[in-house]
Design an enzyme around this catalytic site. Structure first.
Site, short mmCIF file in Angstrom:
data_model
loop_
_atom_site.label_atom_id
_atom_site.label_comp_id
_atom_site.label_asym_id
_atom_site.label_seq_id
_atom_site.Cartn_x
_atom_site.Cartn_y
_atom_site.Cartn_z
N ASP A 144 80.17 88.65 77.01
CA ASP A 144 79.15 89.40 76.29
C ASP A 144 78.74 88.59 75.07
OD1 ASP A 144 78.28 92.58 76.48
OD2 ASP A 144 78.00 91.74 74.49
N ASP A 158 75.56 83.92 75.95
CA ASP A 158 74.22 84.40 76.25
C ASP A 158 74.04 84.22 77.75
OD1 ASP A 158 71.51 84.72 76.73
OD2 ASP A 158 70.86 83.51 75.03
N ASN A 216 75.54 91.41 85.12
CA ASN A 216 75.14 92.75 84.70
C ASN A 216 74.34 92.77 83.40
OD1 ASN A 216 75.54 95.81 84.40
ND2 ASN A 216 76.60 95.01 82.59
N LYS A 262 63.28 93.60 86.80
CA LYS A 262 64.23 94.15 87.76
C LYS A 262 63.72 94.03 89.20
CE LYS A 262 67.34 95.25 84.73
NZ LYS A 262 68.64 94.53 84.70
N TYR A 304 60.39 95.48 81.72
CA TYR A 304 61.69 95.80 82.33
C TYR A 304 61.55 95.96 83.84
CZ TYR A 304 66.13 98.25 83.07
OH TYR A 304 67.37 98.63 83.52
#
Length: 262
Positions: free
Chosen positions: A36, A58, A85, A155, A151
């Protein structure tokens, strides 16, 4: 103990779905690189204990992804599972209020990140005789009505990337699938859930799906573990919607050009 002795990387593991998945992988015997860009990496690793090692990274920086893969190989002898993720929402602006800079940043994290996970993770997984890559996409990537333009576009790219990667990894025994969450309580969506709780309107969150509620991160983690496990050994190049049934119709309030949706 589906992941006993398995080496696993989870990006975006500092909170939300990533944290829930990292904890669940370890609970089933996995050894986890908890990745993370925040201090959440160390917090999640501390929750797990000796089976985890944290790394600040990153997910969309190639050198950082290379470092994470190398860490998994050095500490745990190789790589069996990559759960890409990490992602950002990019806000709720419509097409005409979205800057090029914001659009590019969302694509960088949400789409380039999974690309790098495949590019550098798949060869190491193949070296171990095969395994799984799971990419976090979204129902917003399946059709309009569940996310902002940036977004949603990012995706949709993740879903297609999973399909392309599955084909280009033919013969490697490396499976690639996309997990498509609906509205889930995570750090990204926390303000929405907190506001609803304070206003006494939590029952309205997720009301458009047939289950009439939002998801818990652990529910998405269980689906990610399924895709990563041998139970999904013949599942490849697919987009699995875990959304309470929302994507069966995607009912939304329409936004008219030049007007704000209510």
């Amino acid at each position: 103990m589906r992941f006993a002795g398995k080496s696993i990387i989870v990006t975006g593991a500092g909170s939300g779905i990533g944290r829930a998945a990292a904890v669940a992988f370890a609970a089933e015997g996995g050894r986890v690189v908890v990745a993370d860009r925040t201090e959440g990496a160390e917090e999640t690793a501390a929750m797990i204990g000796a089976a985890a090692v944290p790394i600040r990274m990153d997910a969309a920086d190639e050198a950082d992804v290379v470092r994470a893969v190398a860490l998994a190989c050095d500490r745990f002898g190789g790589l069996d599972v990559m759960f890409a993720n990490a992602g950002i929402s990019g806000g709720l602006a419509n097409l005409f209020d979205t800057s090029v800079e914001l659009f590019a940043d969302v694509l960088r994290v949400n789409l380039i990140g999974p690309f790098l996970a495949i590019k550098h993770g798949a060869p190491r997984i193949a070296d171990r005789g095969g395994g799984a890559i799971v990419l976090t996409a979204s129902v917003a990537g399946m059709r309009s009505g569940a996310g902002s333009p940036a977004y949603s576009a990012s995706k949709a790219g993740v879903i297609n990337l999973a399909q392309v990667a599955a084909q280009q990894l033919s013969g490697s025994n490396v499976r690639v699938n996309a997990l498509c969450p609906g509205l889930t309580e995570t750090g990204m969506t926390q303000p929405t859930f907190d506001y609803a709780r304070e206003a006494g309107k939590l029952d309205r969150v997720g009301r458009l799906n047939p289950l009439r509620r939002g998801a818990k991160a652990e529910e998405l983690a269980r689906a990610a573990l399924f895709l990563a496990s041998d139970a999904a050994s013949y599942v490849n190049g697919q987009a699995l919607a875990v959304d309470g049934g929302l994507s069966s119709s995607h009912p939304v309030t329409r936004q008219e050009y030049g007007k704000t949706a209510v």
